[in-house]
Design an enzyme around this catalytic site. Structure first.
Site, mmCIF file in Angstrom:
data_model
loop_
_atom_site.group_PDB
_atom_site.id
_atom_site.type_symbol
_atom_site.label_atom_id
_atom_site.label_comp_id
_atom_site.label_asym_id
_atom_site.label_seq_id
_atom_site.Cartn_x
_atom_site.Cartn_y
_atom_site.Cartn_z
ATOM 1 N N CYS A 48 0.624 -1.182 -0.078
ATOM 2 C CA CYS A 48 0.001 -0.258 -0.002
ATOM 3 C C CYS A 48 0.957 1.382 0.097
ATOM 4 O O CYS A 48 1.195 1.680 -1.051
ATOM 5 C CB CYS A 48 -0.866 -0.038 1.047
ATOM 6 N N HIS A 87 -3.742 -4.747 0.460
ATOM 7 C CA HIS A 87 -3.123 -5.557 1.513
ATOM 8 C C HIS A 87 -3.029 -7.012 1.796
ATOM 9 O O HIS A 87 -4.309 -7.613 2.150
ATOM 10 C CB HIS A 87 -3.934 -4.853 2.791
ATOM 11 N N GLU A 144 -1.572 -9.083 3.212
ATOM 12 C CA GLU A 144 -1.341 -9.809 4.907
ATOM 13 C C GLU A 144 -2.846 -10.231 5.614
ATOM 14 O O GLU A 144 -2.587 -11.057 6.076
ATOM 15 C CB GLU A 144 -0.494 -8.735 5.563
HETATM 16 N N1 GLN Z 1 -1.764 6.799 2.837
HETATM 17 C C1 GLN Z 1 -1.932 6.072 1.722
HETATM 18 C C2 GLN Z 1 -3.137 6.337 1.052
HETATM 19 O O1 GLN Z 1 -4.368 6.723 1.529
HETATM 20 C C3 GLN Z 1 -1.561 4.723 1.814
HETATM 21 C C4 GLN Z 1 -2.660 3.887 2.795
HETATM 22 C C5 GLN Z 1 -2.321 2.549 3.131
HETATM 23 O O2 GLN Z 1 -0.861 2.334 3.217
HETATM 24 N N2 GLN Z 1 -3.050 1.962 3.831
HETATM 25 O O3 GLN Z 1 -3.331 6.120 -0.124
#
Ligand code: GLN
Length: 536
Positions: free
Chosen positions: A382, A508, A510
């Protein structure tokens, strides 16, 4: 067959109720029953999405985009029970639903009260899960500690359900602490009081799980049994295990699952625990060893990246390797005199996890650059993928000012940015891309090799995206767009060209990893890190 198991906690918090509930779920599945898991959180937040990791650890995301308590992650790792919005109940949700009904005039002039209106709404939510087709056993974990004001309506709802279902169909499992004082003497008094407190709200526990450092002797268990009206066979020693994945086996050795089934009048079935034994064996005696450096914020807070740590261990299990986690606060990399060679000495793979907010970003960019320039396997999750793209734009495209518009409003090269249609949205809750969506993987990539298929479903939780108008320039300079949404409109993954292994994903992975079945990307990342280790 519709059976309910309520799991509560006494004495104090953080005793591992979630692991206990998950382990019971794992044992019931091992015996071939269909299990569902429900977590109740007695806070007023409607969901965990607006809470800082400092408050409550990781926010776990379900396929349908619910932002929940991290215990749902444990349920997902220990059982195959599907998890959705329905499996996470908070006080905030319950009151919101009841108040909305009241505003709509649904109560027809009645006085709206905690009992019966709040308790009825709690029961309704539990039963939506427990009474869905084909479900045998639903395990309901009530967060907090018995005795807290906040949990009273939930305990009352549990008491009513046990009464309505009958004690042969609904049972209570209470997790308590059995401490030892100086000199090593074991103390049963806190447990006795904790059980009294549960009895005061009208619930007689059927099972006690006693948390302690060492296994408890029979004498202690007999004493607790006689003081609490819990049958001796139901008094289980839940001692500290070297790995949480051993807990189902510890319960099994003490026949907890057979006892629960006997209590609920269910004929026992053969238990298939081979896969758990294999997991525990690998964790305890791995053939290989690998060191993974994780560069992020909240590094001092163990629970903030709970699912990432576990998924890395799963990747290790899949490769017969022990995984040492080296947590590096990205702020450390930002100091003028930071020596990255020293910080990353002996590290076989670098992972940059998800995150929000500006702090520590420059350190993460330096970590990505170090991995890229030194041939170290890199896994970006992410925010970690966005970092990979920013770093590439700065150091390979030469766009020194490149940034994400999340962190710089004035950058001349916003390589990560909000989509046009998101720009005017002001609210915090509900403005993210959340939950499972499909991606299409490009052939010939590390991604494709890891998954072994073209289309995947993975869970998202983010606002920002790789800027499409910069895509051509990034690709021209070699960055590989390894996956996109099916219509090609959003970048879902990227890789560095000619690197030992590098994958950045906008989602994600994970959340979908299990000890018994590591997520393919974590498995591939650990395999690449082992390869690097062998060469180093
Ligand atoms: N802050 C980033 C976004 O909003 C990544 C978010 C995250 O890593 N879950 O896109």
């Amino acid at each position: 067959m519709k059976k309910l198991v309520f799991v509560t906690g006494g004495v104090c918090s953080s005793l591992g109720k979630g692991i206990a509930a998950s382990s019971i779920g794992a044992l019931m599945e091992a015996r071939g029953f269909t299990v569902r898991m429900v977590k109740i959180d007695p806070y007023l937040n409607v969901d965990a999405g607006t809470m800082s990791p400092y408050q409550h650890g990781e926010v776990y995301v379900t396929d349908d985009g619910a932002e929940t308590d991290l215990d749902l992650g444990n349920y997902g790792r220990f059982t195959s029970a599907p998890l959705s919005r329905a499996n996470s109940i908070t006080t905030g949700q319950v009151y919101k639903a009841v108040i909305e009904k009241e505003r709509a005039g649904d109560f027809l002039g009645k006085t709206v009260q905690v009992i019966p209106h709040i308790t009825d709404e709690i029961k309704r939510r539990i039963l939506v899960v427990a009474e869905s087709p084909d479900v045998d056993i639903t395990i309901v974990e009530i967060g907090g500690t018995v005795g807290d004001m906040e949990s009273i309506p939930f305990l009352e709802a549990a008491r009513q359900l046990i009464h309505e279902f009958g004690r042969q169909n609904a049972i209570s499992v209470h997790v308590t602490l059995v401490p030892s004082v100086s000199g090593g003497e074991i103390k049963t008094k806190p447990t006795q009081h904790a059980v009294k407190e549960l009895q005061e709200v009208g619930i007689q526990p059927d099972v006690l799980i006693l948390r302690s450092k060492q296994p408890l002797e029979e004498g202690i268990r007999r004493k607790i049994s006689s003081f609490t009206n819990v049958e001796f066979e139901g008094v289980i020693s839940g001692y500290d295990a070297p790995t949480i994945y051993e807990v189902p086996l510890i319960f099994f050795q003490q026949k907890l699952d057979s006892f629960i089934l006997k209590k609920m009048n269910v004929e026992s079935r053969h238990a298939e625990l081979g896969i758990w034994k294999q997991v525990v064996n690998t964790v305890k005696n791995p053939a290989h060893q690998v060191r993974i450096g994780i560069v992020g914020k909240y590094m001092e807070l163990h629970d903030a990246y709970k699912s990432v740590w576990e998924a890395l261990y799963h990747g290790g299990i899949a490769n017969d390797a022990g995984v040492e986690l080296v947590k590096i606060d990205s702020g450390l990399l930002e100091h003028a005199d930071a020596n990255l060679g020293e910080l990353f000495a002996g590290i076989d793979g670098i992972l940059v996890p998800g995150g929000f907010g500006e702090r520590g970003i420059e350190g993460m960019i330096k970590a990505a650059q170090y991995a890229r320039e030194h041939g170290i396997p890199y896994f970006g999750i992410c925010l970690g993928m966005q970092i990979m793209v920013i770093e590439y734009a700065r150091n390979v495209l030469g766009r020194k000012d490149a940034h994400s518009s999340e962190f710089s409003k004035t950058t001349s090269y916003p390589v990560v940015a909000l989509l046009e249609e998101q720009i005017d949205v002001k609210a915090y809750g509900g403005t993210m891309r959340l939950g499972a969506s499909e991606s299409v993987i490009k052939a010939g990539t590390f991604m494709h090799k890891a998954y072994g298929k073209d289309r995947i479903l993975e869970r998202h939780r983010h606002r920002y995206e790789v800027a499409n108008e910069k895509r051509a320039e990034l690709q021209e300079k070699g960055l590989i767009i390894a996956a996109t949404t099916p219509d090609g409109s959003l970048v879902e993954a990227c890789e560095w060209p000619g690197h030992l292994w590098s994958v950045g994903v906008q989602y994600h992975p994970e959340f979908k990893s299990r000890p018994t079945k590591a997520h393919p990307l974590f498995k591939a990342f650990i395999a690449a890190s082992l390869e690097r280790h062998a060469k180093a």
